[in-house]
Design a protein around this motif. Sequence first.
Motif, short mmCIF file in Angstrom:
data_model
loop_
_atom_site.label_atom_id
_atom_site.label_comp_id
_atom_site.label_asym_id
_atom_site.label_seq_id
_atom_site.Cartn_x
_atom_site.Cartn_y
_atom_site.Cartn_z
N TYR A 79 34.45 35.53 -19.85
CA TYR A 79 33.74 34.41 -19.23
C TYR A 79 34.10 33.09 -19.92
O TYR A 79 34.18 32.05 -19.27
N ARG A 80 34.35 33.16 -21.21
CA ARG A 80 34.76 31.95 -21.93
C ARG A 80 36.17 31.54 -21.52
O ARG A 80 36.49 30.34 -21.49
N ILE A 81 37.01 32.49 -21.22
CA ILE A 81 38.34 32.17 -20.68
C ILE A 81 38.19 31.36 -19.39
O ILE A 81 38.90 30.38 -19.16
N GLN A 82 37.24 31.77 -18.55
CA GLN A 82 36.99 31.05 -17.31
C GLN A 82 36.39 29.67 -17.58
O GLN A 82 36.73 28.69 -16.91
N ARG A 83 35.51 29.58 -18.56
CA ARG A 83 34.91 28.30 -18.93
C ARG A 83 35.97 27.28 -19.32
O ARG A 83 35.86 26.09 -19.02
N GLU A 84 37.03 27.77 -19.99
CA GLU A 84 38.11 26.90 -20.45
C GLU A 84 39.19 26.68 -19.40
O GLU A 84 40.22 26.05 -19.68
N SER A 85 39.00 27.23 -18.20
CA SER A 85 39.96 27.08 -17.08
C SER A 85 41.36 27.57 -17.46
O SER A 85 42.37 26.94 -17.12
N LEU A 86 41.43 28.72 -18.14
CA LEU A 86 42.72 29.25 -18.60
C LEU A 86 43.40 30.14 -17.56
O LEU A 86 44.54 30.55 -17.76
N GLY A 87 42.71 30.44 -16.47
CA GLY A 87 43.35 31.20 -15.40
C GLY A 87 42.85 32.62 -15.27
O GLY A 87 41.82 33.01 -15.83
N VAL A 119 39.21 42.36 -13.28
CA VAL A 119 40.12 41.34 -12.76
C VAL A 119 39.22 40.18 -12.35
O VAL A 119 38.34 40.35 -11.50
N LEU A 120 39.43 39.01 -12.96
CA LEU A 120 38.42 37.96 -12.80
C LEU A 120 39.00 36.56 -12.87
O LEU A 120 39.82 36.25 -13.74
N LYS A 121 38.55 35.74 -11.94
CA LYS A 121 38.80 34.30 -12.00
C LYS A 121 37.64 33.60 -11.30
O LYS A 121 37.31 33.95 -10.16
N ILE A 122 37.01 32.66 -11.99
CA ILE A 122 35.87 31.92 -11.45
C ILE A 122 36.05 30.44 -11.81
O ILE A 122 36.39 30.13 -12.95
N PRO A 123 35.85 29.53 -10.87
CA PRO A 123 35.99 28.10 -11.19
C PRO A 123 35.09 27.69 -12.35
O PRO A 123 33.91 28.07 -12.39
N SER A 124 35.63 26.92 -13.26
CA SER A 124 34.90 26.59 -14.49
C SER A 124 33.63 25.79 -14.24
O SER A 124 32.67 25.90 -15.00
N LEU A 129 29.64 30.67 -12.48
CA LEU A 129 30.04 30.83 -13.89
C LEU A 129 28.96 30.32 -14.83
O LEU A 129 28.70 30.93 -15.88
N LYS A 130 28.30 29.23 -14.47
CA LYS A 130 27.23 28.71 -15.32
C LYS A 130 26.12 29.74 -15.50
O LYS A 130 25.61 29.94 -16.61
N ASN A 131 25.75 30.41 -14.40
CA ASN A 131 24.70 31.42 -14.48
C ASN A 131 25.13 32.63 -15.31
O ASN A 131 24.35 33.18 -16.10
N ILE A 132 26.38 33.04 -15.13
CA ILE A 132 26.90 34.18 -15.88
C ILE A 132 27.01 33.86 -17.37
O ILE A 132 26.66 34.67 -18.22
N LEU A 133 27.50 32.66 -17.69
CA LEU A 133 27.61 32.25 -19.09
C LEU A 133 26.24 32.20 -19.75
O LEU A 133 26.07 32.68 -20.88
N LYS A 134 25.27 31.63 -19.06
CA LYS A 134 23.92 31.52 -19.62
C LYS A 134 23.35 32.90 -19.96
O LYS A 134 22.79 33.11 -21.03
N ALA A 135 23.55 33.85 -19.05
CA ALA A 135 23.04 35.21 -19.28
C ALA A 135 23.81 35.92 -20.39
O ALA A 135 23.21 36.53 -21.28
N SER A 136 25.12 35.83 -20.36
CA SER A 136 25.93 36.58 -21.33
C SER A 136 25.83 36.03 -22.74
O SER A 136 26.03 36.76 -23.71
N GLU A 137 25.48 34.75 -22.87
CA GLU A 137 25.34 34.16 -24.19
C GLU A 137 23.96 34.40 -24.79
O GLU A 137 23.71 34.07 -25.94
N ASP A 138 23.06 34.97 -23.99
CA ASP A 138 21.72 35.30 -24.49
C ASP A 138 21.74 36.73 -25.00
O ASP A 138 21.77 37.68 -24.22
N ILE A 139 21.75 36.92 -26.32
CA ILE A 139 21.88 38.26 -26.87
C ILE A 139 20.65 39.12 -26.62
O ILE A 139 20.68 40.34 -26.81
N TYR A 140 19.58 38.48 -26.16
CA TYR A 140 18.37 39.22 -25.80
C TYR A 140 18.09 39.09 -24.29
O TYR A 140 16.93 39.01 -23.86
N PHE A 141 19.15 39.06 -23.54
CA PHE A 141 19.08 38.90 -22.09
C PHE A 141 18.22 39.98 -21.44
O PHE A 141 18.31 41.17 -21.78
N ILE A 142 17.37 39.55 -20.50
CA ILE A 142 16.55 40.48 -19.74
C ILE A 142 17.08 40.52 -18.32
O ILE A 142 16.97 39.54 -17.57
N PRO A 143 17.67 41.63 -17.88
CA PRO A 143 18.27 41.71 -16.55
C PRO A 143 17.24 41.53 -15.45
O PRO A 143 16.24 42.26 -15.41
#
Length: 251
Positions: A79-87, A119-124, A129-143
């Motif tokens: 997801y961080r790869i996508q955040r940085e627009s690396l492809g 296999v993944l590509k999401i516009p930065s 991507l913002k929602n996914i990053l927010k969830a994945s960066e929360d180490i105590y994420f509640i699904p």
Amino acid sequence: MSNIVNTVWIGKQLGPVHAACLRSFLRNDYDVVLHAFGMPEDAPEGVRLFDASKLMSVQEVEIFREANRLAFASDIYRYRIQRESLGLYVDCDVYCLKPFFEDEYVFGWESSKLICNAVLKIPSGSHLLKNILKASEDIYFIPPWIPSRKRNKMALRKKLGFPVHVADQAWGVIGPQLLTHHVREMNLTNHASSIDAFYNLHFECTGLLYEPGLSVRDLATSRSSFLHLCNSRLKPSGVPAGSPMHEILNA
């Protein structure tokens, strides 16, 4: 089609299957960028190294290594790869059959219920991507998709100072389950590729890779660009001549 493909590896050796998968992308004229903490000893010639410490600290990795959940670190990293627009990102056990003509969103169904993130590509700048990053960066994420009773219990534990770390939660909680949830929530399923684009080889059918008389193409369709090999299900040795896996390893 962009010719860049990013992948990530944590360790000193890729192993023969992963190395073969990277070679398959090189053969199809991709610029293969391997994100790692130092180039693996058996990385194929032509692979470019990206210093993974620029996107993830070793300390972060160690938390998941100690819990035997390195796949979670890999989920966050892609997801961080996508955040940085690396492809485009692909797992190291994805085999390239032919180039894939990318849209701004790239992901695909692996079953009738689950969209995989191998296999993944999401516009930065996308809300997805913002929602996914927010969830994945929360180490105590509640699904949010789990039963309300369990959610409430996890929320109470979190409030009382005894949260449940994602490393102690179910497989895929910040991987395919998270991606599928938000793609559905945001009505973006129209961007998901059909199963046979990347995931024509079901994880319960990986034994077909060792069947003499079959070829790699026999395991795909005319629409298949990549083939996810589900490495965790593969046998470590005993590859019969004339089998798809023999073809993969010797290509």
